[in-house]
Every structure is written in structure tokens, then in C-alpha cells.
Design an enzyme around this catalytic site. Sequence first.
Site, PDB file in Angstrom:
ATOM      1  N   ASP A  81       0.992  -0.992   0.008  1.00  5.14           N
ATOM      2  CA  ASP A  81       0.109   0.057   0.052  1.00  5.14           C
ATOM      3  C   ASP A  81       1.047   1.273   0.032  1.00  5.14           C
ATOM      4  OD1 ASP A  81      -2.563   1.405   0.230  1.00  5.14           O
ATOM      5  OD2 ASP A  81      -2.341   1.439   2.422  1.00  5.14           O
ATOM      6  N   HIS A  82       0.409   2.182  -0.855  1.00  6.18           N
ATOM      7  CA  HIS A  82       1.414   3.332  -0.916  1.00  6.18           C
ATOM      8  C   HIS A  82       2.961   3.472  -1.036  1.00  6.18           C
ATOM      9  CE1 HIS A  82      -2.192   6.212  -0.527  1.00  6.18           C
ATOM     10  NE2 HIS A  82      -2.734   5.288   0.381  1.00  6.18           N
ATOM     11  N   ASP A 103       3.108   4.897  -5.378  1.00  8.98           N
ATOM     12  CA  ASP A 103       2.324   6.161  -5.040  1.00  8.98           C
ATOM     13  C   ASP A 103       3.304   7.126  -5.267  1.00  8.98           C
ATOM     14  OD1 ASP A 103       1.124   8.674  -4.121  1.00  8.98           O
ATOM     15  OD2 ASP A 103       0.614   7.705  -2.186  1.00  8.98           O
ATOM     16  N   HIS A 179      -7.505  10.063   4.157  1.00  8.14           N
ATOM     17  CA  HIS A 179      -7.178   9.015   5.087  1.00  8.14           C
ATOM     18  C   HIS A 179      -7.319   9.520   6.353  1.00  8.14           C
ATOM     19  CE1 HIS A 179      -4.229   7.839   1.823  1.00  8.14           C
ATOM     20  NE2 HIS A 179      -5.002   6.857   1.747  1.00  8.14           N
ATOM     21  N   GLY A 180      -7.350   8.489   7.574  1.00  5.56           N
ATOM     22  CA  GLY A 180      -7.501   8.999   8.656  1.00  5.56           C
ATOM     23  C   GLY A 180      -9.138   9.005   9.205  1.00  5.56           C
ATOM     24  N   HIS A 207      -9.462   5.213  -1.515  1.00  2.00           N
ATOM     25  CA  HIS A 207      -8.749   5.087  -0.422  1.00  2.00           C
ATOM     26  C   HIS A 207      -9.308   6.109   0.275  1.00  2.00           C
ATOM     27  CE1 HIS A 207      -4.443   3.659  -1.838  1.00  2.00           C
ATOM     28  NE2 HIS A 207      -5.177   3.395  -2.945  1.00  2.00           N
ATOM     29  N   ASN A 229     -10.416   0.449   0.422  1.00  2.00           N
ATOM     30  CA  ASN A 229      -9.273   0.488   1.280  1.00  2.00           C
ATOM     31  C   ASN A 229      -9.666   0.858   2.727  1.00  2.00           C
ATOM     32  OD1 ASN A 229      -7.487   0.016  -0.764  1.00  2.00           O
ATOM     33  ND2 ASN A 229      -5.985   1.541  -0.316  1.00  2.00           N
ATOM     34  N   THR A 232      -8.114   2.625   9.240  1.00  3.48           N
ATOM     35  CA  THR A 232      -8.399   3.409  10.372  1.00  3.48           C
ATOM     36  C   THR A 232      -9.611   2.805  11.018  1.00  3.48           C
ATOM     37  OG1 THR A 232      -7.799   5.539   9.235  1.00  3.48           O
ATOM     38  CG2 THR A 232      -9.375   5.698  11.183  1.00  3.48           C
TER      39      THR A 232
HETATM   40  O1  G3H Z   1      -4.315   3.186   1.953  1.00  6.48           O
HETATM   41  C1  G3H Z   1      -5.287   2.697   2.815  1.00  6.48           C
HETATM   42  C2  G3H Z   1      -6.409   3.381   3.053  1.00  6.48           C
HETATM   43  O2  G3H Z   1      -6.734   4.386   2.206  1.00  6.48           O
HETATM   44  C3  G3H Z   1      -6.830   3.774   4.307  1.00  6.48           C
HETATM   45  O3  G3H Z   1      -8.087   4.537   4.414  1.00  6.48           O
HETATM   46  O4  G3H Z   1      -7.598   5.669   6.804  1.00  6.48           O
HETATM   47  O5  G3H Z   1      -9.815   5.670   5.678  1.00  6.48           O
HETATM   48  O6  G3H Z   1      -8.840   3.556   6.556  1.00  6.48           O
HETATM   49  P1  G3H Z   1      -8.565   4.932   5.979  1.00  6.48           P
HETATM   50 ZN    ZN Z   2      -4.671   5.071   0.780  1.00 10.35          ZN
END
Ligand code: G3H
Ligand code: ZN
Length: 285
Positions: A81-82, A103, A179-180, A207, A229, A232
Site C-alpha cells: 500500500d502506498h 504512489d 485518510h484517517g 482510498h 481501502n 483506520t
Molecule cells: O491506503 C489505505 C487506506 O486508504 C486507508 O484509509 O484511513 O480511511 O482507513 P482509511
Molecule cells: Zn490509501
Amino acid sequence: MLVTGKQILQHADENGYAVGAFNVNNMEIIQAIAAAADELRAPIILQASQGAIKYAGIEYITALVKTTAEKIDVPITLHLDHGTDFNEIIQCIRNGFTSVMIDASKYDLEENIRRTKEIVRIAHSVGVSVEAELGKIGGTEDQVVVSDAEVAYTDPEEARIFVEETGVDSLAVAVGTAHGVYKGEPKVDFDRIREIDSVVSVPLVLHGSSGVPYSTLEKAISLGIRKVNIDTDIRASFARAVGDFIRENPDEIDPRKILKPARSAMSETVKEKIRVFGSDGKAWK
Ligand code: G3H
Ligand code: ZN
């Protein structure tokens, strides 16, 4: 059964659902996701970020995921991932990852294409799939930090050019998620998803999907999102369960007793997501 990213997303595309891509850092998280996938007969993507690899060690991550793929009879993809670092991406390919994300979204279109193309050339030569990102998704995912001011939605025409020129197998799009933990409710640009999907030939990736209302995710999936994805929400389940257990059992010191309820809680979270993504019962032989 370990399969490539291309195989797992192609099946989702042909059958109109999305595969859950869950971030993993240790044995309990992997077991929690595996138990959920096994129970619901769902194909899954187990993905490790560069931070997860640094924390657990690449040998542990790959051994745990490979053991899972031998133990349970559902299609599983082991995905980076990333991936922002060329050498780390190569290390994952060498260690048996069946899919990697490059990424290079912080660069301009031309440089993103150049870097992505290079990884596609190497990964495809050994049968590994590639996801790339175009546009800038906000928030923080381990080492990748994008402030609100830096967020840039994916341009459909650029997406068409990007996919054609790079030959990637899937494309992560910036369409309003981050994210987060969300401060307010995310506003997803459905028209943008529809438009990108109409000009791009590969499956689209969402994501920042934790905390996104389920009706929003369902609509995004109906418009062409094929990989969702989640990191969090699993972290939150883990932390809540560990916190509750320790509060209720302040004298307990056995890690197994402390982590067992957390493993079950994460599994419940993953099952809920799998049902929303429509991937339950979609495991194939
Ligand atoms: O690459 C990982 C995901 O995009 C995590 O997303 O922080 O909403 O769980 P999230
Ligand atoms: Zn992500």
C-alpha cells in the site's frame, strides 16, 4: 490461494462488487481479517504499508500472509500500500507480493507517469500487478501526508492518458475521501467517479474509506469502484477493544487474553465491510 491484484479485481469487475483491501501490521490483524473472509467466503486484499513493513519486518508479513493463503480457501492478494520508495517496491516484488502500489502522486503528471511506468515494466515482467494514484488524496496514511490545501481531485482526461501510458492494472482516484478520521461527513464526487470510469479501462480504487457512510460506499461501488481501502476503522476497533478489556481487567497481563477480544472485534468490523462491498460469497476456486 494467493492471486494477483489484477485477477482479484477483474473478478470483482465482472461481477459488480468491490474487494475489501485491509491494512495489516501484525498476526492478530491478519487472523481477524482472514477469519472474516473465510466465514463470509469473500476474496480479500491484505495490504501492508511501508510503515507496516518497517514495524513487522517484510519476512514476517509475507510469511503470515502466505500461511493464511494456504490455510483458508479464498482468493487473497498480498499488496504493498502506498509504495513511495523504488527500492522498497522492488523488495516487495522480490519477497513474493502479488501486487504493489506505486504512489508517485506528489509529482506532476509527467513524472508520475515516468515513475509508474518503470514499476509497471519491472512488476509485469514477473507477473506482479500494479496500482497507481493520480490526483492527491488528503489526510495521513503512515508516511504519506497530504494537507487539505494540497488535495487535488483526479482529472478524468488525465486519468485516461495516465492509464494508457503507464499500463497500470488499477487506479486510485481522489474523489473526496481522505485518510484517517473524518472531521465532518466526506463529500464524494460521484459524477467524477462515473466520468473517470467511462474513460479508463482498469478498475478504480477508493482510498480513505473508513468512516465513509455505507450508502456512499455502495453508490461509489455501483459507479465502478472495485477496491475499497480500510485501515483506520480496523485500528479503531483494535484500540477500543484493548482499552475496554484493560479497564475491565486492570490486573490481567497475559497478552493473549488482552488481544483475543481485539481480534474478534476487528473481525466483526471486517465482516460488516465485506457485506457492504458485496464481496461476501464471491470467493472462487
Ligand atoms: O491506503 C489505505 C487506506 O486508504 C486507508 O484509509 O484511513 O480511511 O482507513 P482509511
Ligand atoms: Zn490509501
